[in-house]
Design an enzyme around this catalytic site. Structure first.
Site, PDB file in Angstrom:
ATOM      1  N   THR A  55      18.840   6.225 -46.313  1.00  0.00           N
ATOM      2  CA  THR A  55      17.755   5.313 -46.696  1.00  0.00           C
ATOM      3  C   THR A  55      16.477   5.640 -45.932  1.00  0.00           C
ATOM      4  O   THR A  55      15.398   5.762 -46.511  1.00  0.00           O
ATOM      5  CB  THR A  55      18.182   3.859 -46.417  1.00  0.00           C
ATOM      6  OG1 THR A  55      19.480   3.660 -46.970  1.00  0.00           O
ATOM      7  CG2 THR A  55      17.210   2.873 -47.011  1.00  0.00           C
ATOM      8  N   LYS A  82      11.830  -4.014 -23.816  1.00  0.00           N
ATOM      9  CA  LYS A  82      11.237  -4.758 -22.693  1.00  0.00           C
ATOM     10  C   LYS A  82      11.160  -6.241 -23.009  1.00  0.00           C
ATOM     11  O   LYS A  82      10.483  -7.002 -22.321  1.00  0.00           O
ATOM     12  CB  LYS A  82       9.822  -4.230 -22.410  1.00  0.00           C
ATOM     13  CG  LYS A  82       9.754  -2.770 -22.039  1.00  0.00           C
ATOM     14  CD  LYS A  82       8.293  -2.373 -21.835  1.00  0.00           C
ATOM     15  CE  LYS A  82       8.080  -0.902 -22.056  1.00  0.00           C
ATOM     16  NZ  LYS A  82       6.654  -0.586 -22.261  1.00  0.00           N
TER      17      LYS A  82
HETATM   18  N1   CP Z   1      23.687   4.070 -48.381  1.00  0.00           N
HETATM   19  C1   CP Z   1      23.025   3.879 -47.232  1.00  0.00           C
HETATM   20  O1   CP Z   1      22.346   2.860 -47.056  1.00  0.00           O
HETATM   21  O2   CP Z   1      23.138   4.897 -46.334  1.00  0.00           O
HETATM   22  P1   CP Z   1      22.447   4.927 -44.880  1.00  0.00           P
HETATM   23  O3   CP Z   1      23.084   3.857 -44.063  1.00  0.00           O
HETATM   24  O4   CP Z   1      22.727   6.322 -44.372  1.00  0.00           O
HETATM   25  O5   CP Z   1      20.986   4.677 -45.072  1.00  0.00           O
END
Ligand code: CP
Length: 327
Positions: A55, A82
């Protein structure tokens, strides 16, 4: 559309419009120089508080292919460590001139809360077990194009198998598939289904989950066109939901024996990341109907379409021919 927070906010027409726009974006991607100036002078920030490969990188690629400036926020090396609050972080970044936040967080509803803290557009890239709308759109795009059904999945029989209870992908992608006319069966042990599905037959449950339910994968396999596998979301579990991973794989994993019983035309989908030996016990590359790589490729086109819809010159109808064509 000011924000993209949930598939529940999108109508059938809006989903179909997004799929058609993604077709145009995939044409851009086939060019030798896959870049257009549509989002020049816009700034897109990736604000990821949970791990991601697909994503995050596909949003960043999408933004760059539309010529947006990108900023990447790393929670582990930021002032969050922090004690800076999330609200202060968002307001600080907004003060730098951000046009869109792409946010992933373990808390359901956080992207919605962010819309109160910034004037920028907010795109939900996954909030807890709640929603992952761009995953749903890329799944719908991938399946409709693979089945050559235009912007429809009318009558397509889909089994979604695995940890539905903790899955934001299930909550988003089921909505997209059903909107487009598919018949979805959720296949899982009762412990991995949302409690509302196990205990309630109320109208609001049927509205939220317009699906059939089965606990027997072998019974379902002969009657589906698509198998959509889900990963076990151990990071969201606060109790033991299965007796063992091996037993889960035995009853709900896609094994070579189960593969042999599927119809020749079947399609296989998985949002990734995969847990080999758990939900999938075969090499997906050896399955002719596997759409898993295509899902990743299409993720860039869908995210280009989403960013363009939110940030494009008053959406896409004002994008000039020159802006579309110049690479
Ligand atoms: N499908 C999906 O959201 O993959 P990631 O967690 O790698 O973004």
């Amino acid at each position: 559309m000011k924000h993209l927070l949930s598939m529940d906010d999108l109508s059938l027409g809006e989903v179909q419009q997004m799929l058609s726009l993604a077709d145009e974006m995939s044409e851009i991607q086939k060019r030798s120089q896959p870049k257009v100036p549509a989002l020049r002078h816009k700034t897109v920030v990736s604000l990821f508080f949970e791990d991601s490969t697909r994503t995050r990188l596909s949003f960043e690629t999408a933004a760059k292919r539309l010529s947006a400036d990108t900023m990447t926020f790393s929670a582990t090396s930021s002032s969050v460590n922090k004690g800076e609050s999330l609200r202060d972080t968002v307001e600080t970044l907004s003060a730098m001139g951000v046009d869109a936040f792409v946010v992933r967080h373990k808390t359901a509803g956080l992207p919605l809360a962010m819309t109160q803290w910034t004037n920028a557009h907010v795109v939900n890239a996954g909030d807890g077990a709640h929603q992952h709308p761009t995953q749903a759109l890329l799944d719908a795009f991938t399946l409709t194009r693979a089945l050559e059904m235009g912007n429809s999945l009318a009558g397509v029989r889909i089994a979604m198998v695995g940890d539905i209870r903790h899955s934001r992908v299930a909550r988003s992608t089921v909505r997209a598939f059903v909107l487009l006319g598919a018949k979805v069966t959720l296949v899982a042990p009762a412990s991995l289904l949302p409690p509302s599905l196990i205990y309630s037959n109320a109208a609001h449950t049927r509205h939220e989950w317009p699906v059939s339910v089965s606990h027997d994968l072998d019974e379902v396999l002969g009657e589906v066109d698509v198998v959509y596998l889900l990963r076990m979301q151990h990071e969201r579990m606060n109790a033991a939901f299965i007796s063992s991973v091996n037993e889960y794989a035995l009853h709900f994993g896609l094994t070579a024996q189960r593969l042999a019983r599927l119809p020749l035309h079947f399609k296989l989908m998985h949002p990734g990341p995969m847990n080999h030996g758990v939900e999938i016990g075969v090499d997906p590359a050896s399955i002719p109907g596997s759409l898993i790589t295509q899902q990743v490729t299409n993720g860039v086109s869908i995210r280009m379409a989403v960013l363009l819809s939110l940030l494009g010159p008053a959406a896409t109808n004002e994008m000039t021919k020159e802006e579309r064509d110049v690479s």
